[in-house]
Scaffold this motif. Sequence first.
Motif, PDB file in Angstrom:
ATOM      1  N   ASN A   1     -33.182 -22.053 -26.793  1.00 39.28           N
ATOM      2  CA  ASN A   1     -31.916 -22.788 -26.901  1.00 39.28           C
ATOM      3  C   ASN A   1     -30.737 -21.824 -26.981  1.00 39.28           C
ATOM      4  O   ASN A   1     -29.669 -22.076 -26.407  1.00 39.28           O
ATOM      5  N   HIS A   2     -30.944 -20.717 -27.684  1.00 37.23           N
ATOM      6  CA  HIS A   2     -29.858 -19.741 -27.838  1.00 37.23           C
ATOM      7  C   HIS A   2     -29.529 -19.057 -26.516  1.00 37.23           C
ATOM      8  O   HIS A   2     -28.357 -18.820 -26.205  1.00 37.23           O
TER       9      HIS A   2
ATOM     10  N   GLN B   1     -27.865 -17.995 -20.609  1.00 35.40           N
ATOM     11  CA  GLN B   1     -27.890 -16.610 -20.146  1.00 35.40           C
ATOM     12  C   GLN B   1     -28.921 -16.353 -19.054  1.00 35.40           C
ATOM     13  O   GLN B   1     -28.880 -15.309 -18.405  1.00 35.40           O
ATOM     14  N   SER B   2     -29.841 -17.281 -18.865  1.00 33.32           N
ATOM     15  CA  SER B   2     -30.872 -17.088 -17.850  1.00 33.32           C
ATOM     16  C   SER B   2     -31.145 -18.426 -17.161  1.00 33.32           C
ATOM     17  O   SER B   2     -30.927 -19.491 -17.744  1.00 33.32           O
ATOM     18  N   PRO B   3     -31.613 -18.389 -15.912  1.00 29.63           N
ATOM     19  CA  PRO B   3     -31.804 -19.630 -15.153  1.00 29.63           C
ATOM     20  C   PRO B   3     -32.783 -20.615 -15.773  1.00 29.63           C
ATOM     21  O   PRO B   3     -32.650 -21.814 -15.619  1.00 29.63           O
ATOM     22  N   GLN B   4     -33.796 -20.119 -16.471  1.00 29.46           N
ATOM     23  CA  GLN B   4     -34.819 -20.969 -17.059  1.00 29.46           C
ATOM     24  C   GLN B   4     -34.889 -20.689 -18.551  1.00 29.46           C
ATOM     25  O   GLN B   4     -35.031 -19.534 -18.961  1.00 29.46           O
ATOM     26  N   ALA B   5     -34.783 -21.721 -19.367  1.00 34.37           N
ATOM     27  CA  ALA B   5     -34.711 -21.513 -20.814  1.00 34.37           C
ATOM     28  C   ALA B   5     -35.958 -20.824 -21.351  1.00 34.37           C
ATOM     29  O   ALA B   5     -35.871 -19.908 -22.179  1.00 34.37           O
ATOM     30  N   SER B   6     -37.127 -21.250 -20.889  1.00 36.40           N
ATOM     31  CA  SER B   6     -38.371 -20.627 -21.363  1.00 36.40           C
ATOM     32  C   SER B   6     -39.496 -20.943 -20.403  1.00 36.40           C
ATOM     33  O   SER B   6     -39.410 -21.860 -19.577  1.00 36.40           O
ATOM     34  N   LEU B   7     -40.551 -20.153 -20.503  1.00 40.39           N
ATOM     35  CA  LEU B   7     -41.812 -20.430 -19.824  1.00 40.39           C
ATOM     36  C   LEU B   7     -42.821 -20.832 -20.882  1.00 40.39           C
ATOM     37  O   LEU B   7     -43.002 -20.118 -21.876  1.00 40.39           O
TER      38      LEU B   7
END
Length: 443
Positions: free
Chosen positions: A136-137, A141-147
């Motif tokens: 969430n933070h 800053q990146s295209p995908q929040a998480s994998l």
Amino acid sequence: MNWGQQRIDRRTVLRGAGVAMGLPWFESLSSWASDNPAAARSEQLPKRFAALFMGNGINSKHWWATGTGVDMELSQSLQPLEPLKGKLNVIHGLFNKQATGVGIHPGQTGNILSGAALQKGSVLKGGISLDQVLANHWAEQSPQASLVLGCEQPITGYHETNFSMAYSSHISWQDANSPVPMEVYPSLAFDSLFDNHGSRRTQSILDRVQEHARQIKRQVSHRDQTKLDEYLTSVREVEKQIERTRKTKDDADERARNRGRLAALMKRPDNGLPEDIRDHMRLMCDIVALAFQTDKTRVASVLLCRDLSGLFYPFLDVRAAHHPASHDDLSDAYERVSRYYVSQMAYLASRLDAMPEGNGTVLDNTCLMFISNMWSGSQHDSTKVPLLLAGGLGGTLKTGRVLDYAASGDDNRKLCSLYLALMNRMGVNQTEFGDADRQLEHL
């Protein structure tokens, strides 16, 4: 063209028909480079976090380390990490209080990354997990929040302790009530990494971005041209393996349609997952490595095997499935299982450590965490958990150490205190998380 005067931007991606491929760190990228490319500052580089989970504990007789740095001595089960000793922290004695005294398995697993109390019965209730707080933070800053990846399908129903099996199947939770959907198919995880969709998704990604790659190559330094070639080669190696798993999944989907079932509800290999889990786990690690290298995401979790796992290990000469094998956790057979899972962390860490970034490597700007939900499978003992960290989080995390908190008292050995410390080192400034209201000392 003078790359020093006409730099491409960090957010530039290689594009082709129905595909977008992020670039790794280049000295030529404007927002990560200084006037002197060799002096790129570490604070400009992204910090990443990944959790690798193994269910049901380890062989405790062979889980220890002594010494510091390159002189550290590692036990038999930790031997795969020998080349990475200087970038490793072996942490002993931490525990997750809300996973003790609640019964075995699901109640010891569903809060491994949250430290939240879990609710029994039909309504899921726990807490947001560490990886999703970070996701969430860093979402902007990146295209995908998480994998969120896994190597076993989730299971449904209820355990005899009246906890939902969802707690045994998921370590990543987006809020108190919902696990993050976990991708178990390597081909789909690969497609999400490169935005590879539509009717051409079975065609080679590299073929489709080839022309754009040539253009970029003319704009970067000679050193970055070499890095680009190496990167494209590594993507192609993974893509070749993905092609095989894609066909396996497509065949499984067709069988499922003919039987009027969902492939996800069938057993391996009928469900289309790679039959050899060595291929499956390595591909998932490859995907995390590429995602971190290209800043596609900064957060990942990989459920290598779930609690109550049914995975088999014929290549280790282990006859029982994972869960029953863990009930004989001091055996040589289960030591081989423990060591095999550590080798997955070693593989991912080594891949990241081979990727240059700034004055160091991607691993130097990452924290990989290996964790299990219990210490002993035969005793279902969760009064402490096995835990390993690799990587230095951009110089904010000292490495090459053995840290033992077993005799520090319960208030000073909270797993969530470690999580607080990691979050703060990644710029997520929180004063409490789970059952902790202060950071882990001596980290």
